[in-house]
Design a protein around this motif. Structure first.
Motif, PDB file in Angstrom:
ATOM      1  N   HIS A  22      43.092  45.567  51.010  1.00  0.00           N
ATOM      2  CA  HIS A  22      41.842  45.805  50.265  1.00  0.00           C
ATOM      3  C   HIS A  22      42.168  46.071  48.792  1.00  0.00           C
ATOM      4  CE1 HIS A  22      37.575  46.602  49.818  1.00  0.00           C
ATOM      5  NE2 HIS A  22      37.919  47.577  48.988  1.00  0.00           N
ATOM      6  N   ARG A  23      43.198  46.867  48.573  1.00  0.00           N
ATOM      7  CA  ARG A  23      43.604  47.180  47.189  1.00  0.00           C
ATOM      8  C   ARG A  23      43.896  45.927  46.394  1.00  0.00           C
ATOM      9  NH1 ARG A  23      47.719  52.230  47.075  1.00  0.00           N
ATOM     10  NH2 ARG A  23      46.730  53.498  48.645  1.00  0.00           N
ATOM     11  N   SER A  45      31.398  36.198  52.254  1.00  0.00           N
ATOM     12  CA  SER A  45      31.426  35.914  50.810  1.00  0.00           C
ATOM     13  C   SER A  45      31.424  37.201  49.970  1.00  0.00           C
ATOM     14  CB  SER A  45      30.241  35.030  50.413  1.00  0.00           C
ATOM     15  OG  SER A  45      29.039  35.597  50.857  1.00  0.00           O
ATOM     16  N   PHE A  46      31.218  38.350  50.621  1.00  0.00           N
ATOM     17  CA  PHE A  46      31.230  39.622  49.885  1.00  0.00           C
ATOM     18  C   PHE A  46      32.527  40.400  50.115  1.00  0.00           C
ATOM     19  CE2 PHE A  46      26.840  38.411  50.355  1.00  0.00           C
ATOM     20  CZ  PHE A  46      26.273  38.724  49.140  1.00  0.00           C
ATOM     21  N   GLN A  47      33.448  39.810  50.874  1.00  0.00           N
ATOM     22  CA  GLN A  47      34.685  40.554  51.179  1.00  0.00           C
ATOM     23  C   GLN A  47      35.579  40.669  49.948  1.00  0.00           C
ATOM     24  OE1 GLN A  47      36.824  39.508  54.812  1.00  0.00           O
ATOM     25  NE2 GLN A  47      38.748  39.807  53.715  1.00  0.00           N
ATOM     26  N   VAL A  48      36.061  41.887  49.718  1.00  0.00           N
ATOM     27  CA  VAL A  48      36.976  42.150  48.606  1.00  0.00           C
ATOM     28  C   VAL A  48      38.367  42.341  49.193  1.00  0.00           C
ATOM     29  CG1 VAL A  48      37.588  43.840  46.825  1.00  0.00           C
ATOM     30  CG2 VAL A  48      35.182  43.235  47.203  1.00  0.00           C
ATOM     31  N   GLY A  49      39.355  41.670  48.616  1.00  0.00           N
ATOM     32  CA  GLY A  49      40.718  41.897  49.092  1.00  0.00           C
ATOM     33  C   GLY A  49      41.559  40.652  49.115  1.00  0.00           C
ATOM     34  N   GLN A  50      42.693  40.813  49.758  1.00  0.00           N
ATOM     35  CA  GLN A  50      43.700  39.752  49.803  1.00  0.00           C
ATOM     36  C   GLN A  50      43.126  38.451  50.354  1.00  0.00           C
ATOM     37  OE1 GLN A  50      47.158  41.020  51.991  1.00  0.00           O
ATOM     38  NE2 GLN A  50      47.818  38.936  52.342  1.00  0.00           N
ATOM     39  N   THR A  51      42.316  38.542  51.394  1.00  0.00           N
ATOM     40  CA  THR A  51      41.732  37.332  51.974  1.00  0.00           C
ATOM     41  C   THR A  51      40.254  37.216  51.623  1.00  0.00           C
ATOM     42  OG1 THR A  51      41.660  38.633  54.010  1.00  0.00           O
ATOM     43  CG2 THR A  51      43.328  36.909  53.880  1.00  0.00           C
ATOM     44  N   THR A 108      51.878  32.826  36.473  1.00  0.00           N
ATOM     45  CA  THR A 108      52.225  34.018  37.251  1.00  0.00           C
ATOM     46  C   THR A 108      51.284  34.107  38.437  1.00  0.00           C
ATOM     47  OG1 THR A 108      52.920  35.123  35.222  1.00  0.00           O
ATOM     48  CG2 THR A 108      52.524  36.534  37.123  1.00  0.00           C
ATOM     49  N   GLN A 109      51.857  34.327  39.609  1.00  0.00           N
ATOM     50  CA  GLN A 109      51.047  34.559  40.808  1.00  0.00           C
ATOM     51  C   GLN A 109      51.355  35.959  41.324  1.00  0.00           C
ATOM     52  OE1 GLN A 109      52.973  31.115  42.497  1.00  0.00           O
ATOM     53  NE2 GLN A 109      51.015  30.393  43.283  1.00  0.00           N
ATOM     54  N   SER A 110      50.328  36.584  41.885  1.00  0.00           N
ATOM     55  CA  SER A 110      50.495  37.905  42.471  1.00  0.00           C
ATOM     56  C   SER A 110      50.448  37.718  43.980  1.00  0.00           C
ATOM     57  CB  SER A 110      49.343  38.780  41.974  1.00  0.00           C
ATOM     58  OG  SER A 110      49.400  40.026  42.577  1.00  0.00           O
ATOM     59  N   VAL A 111      51.547  38.049  44.666  1.00  0.00           N
ATOM     60  CA  VAL A 111      51.603  37.752  46.104  1.00  0.00           C
ATOM     61  C   VAL A 111      51.875  39.010  46.930  1.00  0.00           C
ATOM     62  CG1 VAL A 111      52.322  35.353  45.736  1.00  0.00           C
ATOM     63  CG2 VAL A 111      54.060  37.124  46.012  1.00  0.00           C
ATOM     64  N   PHE A 112      51.742  38.869  48.235  1.00  0.00           N
ATOM     65  CA  PHE A 112      51.904  39.997  49.169  1.00  0.00           C
ATOM     66  C   PHE A 112      51.135  41.217  48.688  1.00  0.00           C
ATOM     67  CE2 PHE A 112      55.913  37.609  50.203  1.00  0.00           C
ATOM     68  CZ  PHE A 112      55.450  37.142  51.430  1.00  0.00           C
ATOM     69  N   ALA A 113      49.821  41.004  48.566  1.00  0.00           N
ATOM     70  CA  ALA A 113      48.892  42.073  48.208  1.00  0.00           C
ATOM     71  C   ALA A 113      49.271  42.748  46.895  1.00  0.00           C
ATOM     72  CB  ALA A 113      48.795  43.093  49.331  1.00  0.00           C
ATOM     73  N   GLY A 114      49.785  41.967  45.970  1.00  0.00           N
ATOM     74  CA  GLY A 114      50.064  42.494  44.635  1.00  0.00           C
ATOM     75  C   GLY A 114      51.403  43.198  44.521  1.00  0.00           C
ATOM     76  N   ASN A 115      52.230  43.161  45.595  1.00  0.00           N
ATOM     77  CA  ASN A 115      53.523  43.856  45.539  1.00  0.00           C
ATOM     78  C   ASN A 115      54.596  43.059  44.819  1.00  0.00           C
ATOM     79  OD1 ASN A 115      53.049  46.350  46.777  1.00  0.00           O
ATOM     80  ND2 ASN A 115      52.834  45.312  48.735  1.00  0.00           N
TER      81      ASN A 115
END
Ligand code: FAD
Length: 314
Positions: A266-267, A240-246, A125-132
């Motif tokens: 970010h979510r 290296s501390f960025q949280v999120g899609q990228t 299972t992959q979560s894509v487009f920011a989890g949508n």
């Protein structure tokens, strides 16, 4: 039961949490066999269910970029015909996996967040487009090679035999195409690794570029520090501390977002955190739709008070 090869990341002899997660996932598919490079075999491998440990102890794996490791893993795939190969979805893990899949003429799935098995069929299972959207896929050619994102599952301690087998591979000259000339070790911050931390305290554009209050609050809780892309793109905090899609995906027990609006990208990197707290001076900031607790206020005022309170209660 079929063997599942698990590529282990163990800097300085300590297995990373994402690698322990892979051992837990491998147990759902078959018998986990850890593949470890270096002179040490960490005891955590058997403690988290590895039945076998293939140890490849040769300077060539440390001296060159991924080529030798990919060649050695390919050799193991050819010799053992495993049911699947699992790697951590890191830059190195994905590059090794891509080379292994190419050599074995296998399908390769990156950034899986779940792996399940029904009979002989392995589904990722992959979560894509920011989890949508979630995408279920199965590999139809060769041995499935799957890169799994950190925080996809909780590592479960369960004892495995951990039988160590030393493996020696004649690494070709072609695989030694890029030699490491120097390595700089980042100065340790003393904080936990972002993807492994139980608590993450993040800062965004609302910090105005000064992470002092965010870091002080994180340190009072023994937490890791994260950042939004706006903060990273402004050069206030390293990528290296960025949280999120990228950036990185975190799933801690507690996530505290400070001066972060709560953009969908970010979510995507924090929405599975167990408890979410936000400090934002705009009571209509979208992050408040997501939180368990919200504080409307200036982080420069709220965080020092929160830090003082935590320190007082220690
Ligand atoms: P803003 O959206 O500008 O929000 C700042 C917030 O701080 C505001 O809500 C404001 O009210 C509040 N604030 C201001 N001052 C204070 C104060 N003194 N005290 C308290 N609150 C204050 N973003 C990521 O984070 N991670 C990603 O991985 C990522 N990937 C992306 C990928 C793509 C393809 C794209 C298009 C975008 C991506 N983004 C990512 C960017 C994302 O869309 C947002 O632009 C970004 O998350 C905004 O960061 P922010 O919340 O810090 O800034």
């Amino acid at each position: 039961m079929s063997e599942v090869l698990v590529l282990i990341d163990a800097p300085e002899g300590k297995v990373t949490k994402p690698s322990l997660e892979l051992l837990t996932i491998a147990r759902r598919i078959g018998e986990p066999s850890a593949v470890v490079f270096g002179s040490e075999v960490p005891s955590q491998l058997a403690e988290y269910g590895a039945e076998k440990v293939y140890q490849l102890d040769d300077a060539v794996y440390a001296d060159y970029l991924v080529g030798p490791k990919a060649e050695a893993l390919s050799q193991l795939v050819a010799d053992k015909s495993p049911a699947a190969v699992l790697v951590p979805s890191t830059f190195e893990g994905k590059e090794i996996a891509a080379r292994v899949a190419l050599k074995a003429s296998s399908g390769f799935i990156t950034d899986a967040v779940d792996v399940s098995v029904d009979g002989d069929t392995i589904t990722t299972t992959q979560s894509v487009f920011a989890g949508n959207f979630t995408v279920d896929a199965k590999i139809t050619a060769g041995t499935p090679v799957i890169a799994v994102k950190p925080n996809s599952t909780a590592p479960e301690a369960t004892s495995g035999a951990g039988t160590v087998e030393a493996v020696s591979v004649d690494v070709s000259d072609a695989a030694k195409g890029a030699k490491i000339t120097s390595t700089k070790v980042k100065e340790a911050s003393g904080r936990p690794e972002l993807t492994e931390a139980a608590i993450v305290v993040s800062g965004g554009r609302g910090t105005g570029g000064d992470f002092t209050e965010v870091e002080a609050f994180a340190d009072s809780l023994g937490a890791a520090v994260g950042a939004s892309r706006a903060a990273v793109d402004s050069g206030w905090y390293p990528h290296s501390f960025q949280v999120g899609q990228t950036g990185k995906v975190v799933s801690p027990q507690l996530y505290v977002a400070n001066g972060i609006s709560g953009a969908i990208q970010h979510r995507a990197g924090m929405q599975t955190s167990k408890t979410i707290v936000a400090v934002n001076k705009d009571d209509e900031a979208p992050i408040f739709e997501l939180v368990d607790f919200g504080v409307v206020g200036d982080l420069k005022t709220v965080l020092p008070q929160a830090t003082e309170e935590v320190v007082k209660r220690k």
